[in-house]
Design an enzyme around this catalytic site. Structure first.
Site, PDB file in Angstrom:
ATOM      1  N   ASP A  17       3.293  12.749  -2.206  1.00  0.00           N
ATOM      2  CA  ASP A  17       2.687  13.071  -0.914  1.00  0.00           C
ATOM      3  C   ASP A  17       2.038  14.453  -0.890  1.00  0.00           C
ATOM      4  O   ASP A  17       1.985  15.112   0.152  1.00  0.00           O
ATOM      5  CB  ASP A  17       3.728  12.970   0.222  1.00  0.00           C
ATOM      6  CG  ASP A  17       4.361  11.604   0.291  1.00  0.00           C
ATOM      7  OD1 ASP A  17       3.664  10.623   0.016  1.00  0.00           O
ATOM      8  OD2 ASP A  17       5.560  11.525   0.618  1.00  0.00           O
ATOM      9  N   LYS A  38      -2.818  13.687  -2.698  1.00  0.00           N
ATOM     10  CA  LYS A  38      -3.640  13.146  -3.797  1.00  0.00           C
ATOM     11  C   LYS A  38      -4.780  12.286  -3.248  1.00  0.00           C
ATOM     12  O   LYS A  38      -5.913  12.367  -3.709  1.00  0.00           O
ATOM     13  CB  LYS A  38      -2.765  12.290  -4.736  1.00  0.00           C
ATOM     14  CG  LYS A  38      -1.633  13.078  -5.382  1.00  0.00           C
ATOM     15  CD  LYS A  38      -0.741  12.194  -6.227  1.00  0.00           C
ATOM     16  CE  LYS A  38       0.090  11.196  -5.436  1.00  0.00           C
ATOM     17  NZ  LYS A  38       1.150  11.779  -4.587  1.00  0.00           N
ATOM     18  N   GLY A  80       1.692   5.820  -0.765  1.00  0.00           N
ATOM     19  CA  GLY A  80       0.921   5.807   0.478  1.00  0.00           C
ATOM     20  C   GLY A  80      -0.050   6.975   0.400  1.00  0.00           C
ATOM     21  O   GLY A  80       0.366   8.120   0.469  1.00  0.00           O
ATOM     22  N   HIS A  81      -1.326   6.676   0.165  1.00  0.00           N
ATOM     23  CA  HIS A  81      -2.328   7.729  -0.016  1.00  0.00           C
ATOM     24  C   HIS A  81      -3.272   7.737   1.183  1.00  0.00           C
ATOM     25  O   HIS A  81      -3.922   6.735   1.469  1.00  0.00           O
ATOM     26  CB  HIS A  81      -3.098   7.499  -1.319  1.00  0.00           C
ATOM     27  CG  HIS A  81      -2.232   7.587  -2.540  1.00  0.00           C
ATOM     28  ND1 HIS A  81      -2.685   7.327  -3.811  1.00  0.00           N
ATOM     29  CD2 HIS A  81      -0.921   7.925  -2.675  1.00  0.00           C
ATOM     30  CE1 HIS A  81      -1.685   7.494  -4.667  1.00  0.00           C
ATOM     31  NE2 HIS A  81      -0.608   7.850  -4.008  1.00  0.00           N
ATOM     32  N   GLN A 110       2.952   8.949  -6.676  1.00  0.00           N
ATOM     33  CA  GLN A 110       4.212   9.709  -6.671  1.00  0.00           C
ATOM     34  C   GLN A 110       3.974  11.132  -7.223  1.00  0.00           C
ATOM     35  O   GLN A 110       2.855  11.594  -7.183  1.00  0.00           O
ATOM     36  CB  GLN A 110       5.304   8.973  -7.455  1.00  0.00           C
ATOM     37  CG  GLN A 110       5.808   7.704  -6.784  1.00  0.00           C
ATOM     38  CD  GLN A 110       4.939   6.490  -7.037  1.00  0.00           C
ATOM     39  OE1 GLN A 110       4.590   6.183  -8.161  1.00  0.00           O
ATOM     40  NE2 GLN A 110       4.593   5.781  -5.987  1.00  0.00           N
TER      41      GLN A 110
HETATM   42  P1  GDP Z   1      -0.545  11.431  -1.183  1.00  0.00           P
HETATM   43  O1  GDP Z   1       0.506  10.384  -1.242  1.00  0.00           O
HETATM   44  O2  GDP Z   1      -0.380  12.471  -2.224  1.00  0.00           O
HETATM   45  O3  GDP Z   1      -1.942  10.872  -1.167  1.00  0.00           O
HETATM   46  O4  GDP Z   1      -0.339  12.180   0.206  1.00  0.00           O
HETATM   47  P2  GDP Z   1      -0.056  11.476   1.638  1.00  0.00           P
HETATM   48  O5  GDP Z   1      -1.296  10.838   2.108  1.00  0.00           O
HETATM   49  O6  GDP Z   1       1.165  10.646   1.569  1.00  0.00           O
HETATM   50  O7  GDP Z   1       0.333  12.736   2.504  1.00  0.00           O
HETATM   51  C1  GDP Z   1      -0.543  13.801   2.708  1.00  0.00           C
HETATM   52  C2  GDP Z   1      -0.765  13.965   4.221  1.00  0.00           C
HETATM   53  O8  GDP Z   1      -1.309  15.237   4.479  1.00  0.00           O
HETATM   54  C3  GDP Z   1      -1.754  12.972   4.789  1.00  0.00           C
HETATM   55  O9  GDP Z   1      -1.381  12.685   6.101  1.00  0.00           O
HETATM   56  C4  GDP Z   1      -3.073  13.737   4.768  1.00  0.00           C
HETATM   57  O10 GDP Z   1      -4.000  13.285   5.745  1.00  0.00           O
HETATM   58  C5  GDP Z   1      -2.604  15.121   5.076  1.00  0.00           C
HETATM   59  N1  GDP Z   1      -3.386  16.213   4.487  1.00  0.00           N
HETATM   60  C6  GDP Z   1      -3.995  16.251   3.273  1.00  0.00           C
HETATM   61  N2  GDP Z   1      -4.511  17.481   3.056  1.00  0.00           N
HETATM   62  C7  GDP Z   1      -4.231  18.218   4.143  1.00  0.00           C
HETATM   63  C8  GDP Z   1      -4.473  19.587   4.508  1.00  0.00           C
HETATM   64  O11 GDP Z   1      -5.030  20.375   3.758  1.00  0.00           O
HETATM   65  N3  GDP Z   1      -3.999  19.995   5.726  1.00  0.00           N
HETATM   66  C9  GDP Z   1      -3.338  19.171   6.574  1.00  0.00           C
HETATM   67  N4  GDP Z   1      -2.917  19.661   7.738  1.00  0.00           N
HETATM   68  N5  GDP Z   1      -3.110  17.867   6.266  1.00  0.00           N
HETATM   69  C10 GDP Z   1      -3.527  17.415   5.069  1.00  0.00           C
HETATM   70  P1  IMO Z   2       2.892   8.777  -3.102  1.00  0.00           P
HETATM   71  O1  IMO Z   2       2.030   8.133  -4.179  1.00  0.00           O
HETATM   72  C1  IMO Z   2       6.848  10.191  -1.953  1.00  0.00           C
HETATM   73  C2  IMO Z   2      10.280   8.021  -3.604  1.00  0.00           C
HETATM   74  C3  IMO Z   2      11.166   7.233  -2.657  1.00  0.00           C
HETATM   75  C4  IMO Z   2      12.499   7.382  -3.369  1.00  0.00           C
HETATM   76  C5  IMO Z   2      12.112   7.311  -4.838  1.00  0.00           C
HETATM   77  C6  IMO Z   2      12.279   5.930  -5.466  1.00  0.00           C
HETATM   78  O2  IMO Z   2       2.473   8.465  -1.726  1.00  0.00           O
HETATM   79  O3  IMO Z   2       3.055  10.230  -3.398  1.00  0.00           O
HETATM   80  P2  IMO Z   2      10.897   3.662  -5.254  1.00  0.00           P
HETATM   81  O4  IMO Z   2      10.624   2.810  -4.077  1.00  0.00           O
HETATM   82  O5  IMO Z   2       9.688   4.176  -5.945  1.00  0.00           O
HETATM   83  O6  IMO Z   2      11.861   3.049  -6.226  1.00  0.00           O
HETATM   84  O7  IMO Z   2      11.688   4.948  -4.642  1.00  0.00           O
HETATM   85  O8  IMO Z   2      10.749   7.687  -4.904  1.00  0.00           O
HETATM   86  N1  IMO Z   2       8.838   7.676  -3.560  1.00  0.00           N
HETATM   87  C7  IMO Z   2       7.894   8.469  -3.030  1.00  0.00           C
HETATM   88  N2  IMO Z   2       8.004   9.632  -2.354  1.00  0.00           N
HETATM   89  N3  IMO Z   2       5.632   9.660  -2.205  1.00  0.00           N
HETATM   90  C8  IMO Z   2       5.500   8.516  -2.901  1.00  0.00           C
HETATM   91  O9  IMO Z   2       4.307   8.026  -3.297  1.00  0.00           O
HETATM   92  C9  IMO Z   2       6.674   7.835  -3.298  1.00  0.00           C
HETATM   93  N4  IMO Z   2       6.910   6.679  -3.969  1.00  0.00           N
HETATM   94  C10 IMO Z   2       8.235   6.602  -4.133  1.00  0.00           C
HETATM   95  O10 IMO Z   2      11.178   7.800  -1.376  1.00  0.00           O
HETATM   96  O11 IMO Z   2      13.029   8.655  -3.144  1.00  0.00           O
HETATM   97 MG    MG Z   3       1.956   9.499  -0.033  1.00  0.00          MG
END
Ligand code: GDP
Ligand code: IMO
Ligand code: MG
Length: 422
Positions: free
Chosen positions: A12, A15, A39-40, A222
């Site tokens: 998270d 990416k 979840g991206h 991840q």
């Molecule tokens: P990922 O799994 O690495 O793609 O990241 P996620 O999408 O799960 O979580 C990142 C969250 O931060 C999302 O809700 C994005 O919209 C938000 N986000 C990304 N970059 C920024 C930033 O620079 N500032 C803020 N406030 N939010 C951001």
């Molecule tokens: P993105 O790509 C954050 C965590 C779960 C748990 C562990 C194992 O959005 O960064 P799993 O279901 O993979 O066997 O769970 O990994 N986890 C993540 N945490 N971002 C993710 O993906 C994750 N995918 C799995 O919360 O701790």
């Molecule tokens: Mg994510």
């Protein structure tokens, strides 16, 4: 040159946002590990898209988005993601490619994931998507692959064999009634039919792309400390999330990987269980969670929040050869008076400057912090590195020094424009 984006913390990191931006200049965007545990998030104007399996470059026209062989695919989840994108006006037929040798997540994987979790003394806090059990079957050589769904006879034999053993285990160990062959067989044959138009030999496709000097963007899922080998085992996911996962996950050789950019938050978050030395123990946790909207993009769980951990990130930089990093969510720290960065750990009077793999140490480590002054100004409107508030620059240059990587991107908001290229 090809580029990979990998997460350097516990996932998270943002990416999805960086992939969406860099996808504009890429021909291929490739997911190579993980599954719909990811979840991206991509924010375009007021609309937020969350991708679980489909590469985050899909919003750009004319790009080839590949779900490569290292990914585990839940067809039900994939079809609902395709449907969602179609309802948003996207045409996917020509753009989406799925490897014929991706392993398929079956309902018994999802259920086993939850049942095993309920019986564990030390819970991992998985996403419950069946990721671990599916990779287990892959390694134990009884998995079902995308190509198997397209061959009714092969699929029949494989499923029969699986259910013979699995139904016994479900009944005897978990007191679960097990699965009906015919029901699963027909349901998954139908999924096979519906996704068949996307399935192909993506290894050849990508090798051809390399030969033609096309540009490939590898989308990590991840983060490094969820890596099955290098993470905070056993509180990890079941795939290689570091850049090393790219080769086996795509069928390309190391020379094709190119540049690795690590995505890293200006602080740290973690969803699920497991050690987290710099986790906030006070009200800051709620403040950062609210400002950063730190709730899981897949499960909606509140993310645990803490200070930036330079010991952790420096190790991750080394593991993925991430010579460049994108610092994400700097804006979330705008109003803090001081900002702490962990530079080493202390445990039983001993100082650890390198990431410790002894579980007792990492689970009980006391962070040793360096304190940076806050900047107390809005960073979200800044578009040039040099125009960032002075203390924000001090913070970033301090991080650069501590993690031994160059900051090439700074993100100050979730939108495309809220990005600083250095
Ligand atoms: P990922 O799994 O690495 O793609 O990241 P996620 O999408 O799960 O979580 C990142 C969250 O931060 C999302 O809700 C994005 O919209 C938000 N986000 C990304 N970059 C920024 C930033 O620079 N500032 C803020 N406030 N939010 C951001
Ligand atoms: P993105 O790509 C954050 C965590 C779960 C748990 C562990 C194992 O959005 O960064 P799993 O279901 O993979 O066997 O769970 O990994 N986890 C993540 N945490 N971002 C993710 O993906 C994750 N995918 C799995 O919360 O701790
Ligand atoms: Mg994510």
């Amino acid at each position: 040159m090809n580029t990979a984006i990998v997460g350097l913390q516990w996932g998270d990191e943002g990416k999805g946002k960086i992939i969406d931006i860099l996808a504009q200049k890429s021909d291929y965007i490739v997911r190579y590990q993980g599954g719909n545990n990811a979840g991206h998030t991509v924010v375009v104007k007021d609309k937020e898209f969350i991708f679980h399996l489909i590469p985050s470059g899909i919003l750009h026209k004319g790009k080839t988005c590949v779900i490569a062989n290292g990914v585990v695919v839940d067809p039900e989840s994939l079809l609902s993601e395709i449907e969602y994108l179609k309802n948003n006006g996207l045409k996917l037929e020509a753009n989406l490619k799925i490897s014929q040798i991706c392993h398929i997540i079956m309902p018994y994987h999802r259920i086993l994931d939850k049942l095993r979790e309920s019986k564990r003394t030390y819970k991992i806090g998985t996403t419950g998507r069946g990721i671990g059990p599916c990779y287990v079957d892959k390694i134990s050589r009884c998995g079902i692959r995308a190509v198997d769904l397209l061959n009714p006879q092969v699929f029949k034999e494989k499923l029969e064999d699986n259910l013979k053993e699995k139904n016994e285990v479900f009944k005897k160990v978990y007191n679960h009634p097990g699965f009906d062959f015919k029901e699963l067989y027909l349901e998954y044959l139908d999924y096979g039919r519906r996704i068949s138009k996307y399935i192909s030999n993506t290894m050849l496709l990508l090798q051809e792309a390399v030969k033609k000097n096309k540009s490939i963007l590898f989308e990590g899922a991840q983060g490094t400390f969820l890596d099955i080998d290098f993470g905070t085992y056993p509180f990890v996911t079941s795939s290689n999330t570091t850049s090393g996962g790219i080769c086996n996950g795509t069928g390309l050789s190391p020379g094709a990987v190119g540049k690795v950019i690590g995505a890293v938050k200006a602080y740290t978050t973690r969803v699920g269980e497991g050690p987290f030395p710099t986790e906030f123990k006070d009200a800051l946790s709620n403040i950062i969670r609210e400002k950063g909207r730190e709730f899981g993009a897949t499960t909606g769980r509140p993310r645990r929040c803490g200070w930036f951990d330079a010991v952790l990130v420096k190790h991750a930089v080394g593991l993925s050869s991430a010579r460049q990093v994108a610092i994400m969510k700097l804006d979330v720290l705008d109003n803090l008076k001081e900002i702490l960065v962990c530079v080493s750990y202390k445990y039983k009077g001993k100082i650890f400057r390198e990431f410790p793999y002894d579980f007792e140490v990492i689970a009980n480590a006391e962070p040793v912090y360096k304190i940076f002054k806050g900047w107390g100004k809005d960073s979200s409107t800044v578009r040039k590195f040099g125009k960032l508030p002075k203390n924000a620059l001090n913070y970033l240059l301090g991080l650069e020094d501590l993690i031994s990587a160059k900051i090439s991107i700074v993100s100050v908001g979730s939108g495309r424009a809220e990005t600083i290229f250095r």
